[in-house]
Scaffold this motif. Structure first.
Motif, PDB file in Angstrom:
ATOM      1  N   UNK A   1      -7.130  -7.434  -6.265  1.00  9.09           N
ATOM      2  CA  UNK A   1      -6.340  -6.184  -6.939  1.00  9.09           C
ATOM      3  C   UNK A   1      -6.522  -4.913  -6.031  1.00  9.09           C
ATOM      4  N   UNK A   2      -7.760  -4.934  -5.218  1.00  9.01           N
ATOM      5  CA  UNK A   2      -7.654  -3.710  -4.284  1.00  9.01           C
ATOM      6  C   UNK A   2      -6.881  -3.801  -3.219  1.00  9.01           C
ATOM      7  N   UNK A   3      -6.481  -5.130  -2.618  1.00 17.27           N
ATOM      8  CA  UNK A   3      -5.714  -5.224  -1.631  1.00 17.27           C
ATOM      9  C   UNK A   3      -4.340  -5.201  -1.929  1.00 17.27           C
ATOM     10  N   UNK A   4      -3.969  -5.382  -3.168  1.00 15.06           N
ATOM     11  CA  UNK A   4      -2.440  -5.163  -3.699  1.00 15.06           C
ATOM     12  C   UNK A   4      -2.383  -3.496  -3.855  1.00 15.06           C
ATOM     13  N   UNK A   5      -3.310  -3.028  -4.478  1.00 13.55           N
ATOM     14  CA  UNK A   5      -3.111  -1.443  -4.603  1.00 13.55           C
ATOM     15  C   UNK A   5      -3.228  -0.536  -3.347  1.00 13.55           C
ATOM     16  N   UNK A   6      -3.683  -1.081  -2.260  1.00 12.98           N
ATOM     17  CA  UNK A   6      -3.851  -0.427  -1.117  1.00 12.98           C
ATOM     18  C   UNK A   6      -2.240  -0.431  -0.373  1.00 12.98           C
TER      19      UNK A   6
END
Length: 81
Positions: free
Chosen positions: A40-45
């Protein structure tokens, strides 16, 4: 980017564990699927850059949600009629 990331994304998507953003624009009415991402963090970045790119096309509004799911084509869906 690691050479293992593409197969890992594919596996995560196939199992329904991938992270996707569903982005809906109005005026024109289009749904975009942005992903897959392993975290999810990768997407949000990277999502803000995608949203900024869509904003440059001047839709009347943009809404988005982050989901964990399995997706396949089509990744861009125009509203019918």
């Amino acid at each position: 980017m690691s050479p293992l990331i593409r197969p890992l994304r594919s596996l995560a998507n196939g199992l329904g564990f991938a992270w996707w953003a569903r982005v809906q624009t109005h005026g024109p009415d289009v749904t975009y699927w942005f992903g897959p991402f392993v975290t999810k963090n990768g997407l949000e970045q990277v999502l803000p850059a995608f949203l900024d790119d869509l904003s440059s096309e001047a839709p009347s509004s943009i809404d988005h949600s982050v989901l964990r799911c399995r997706r396949s084509e089509p990744l861009t869906i125009n509203a019918q009629g």
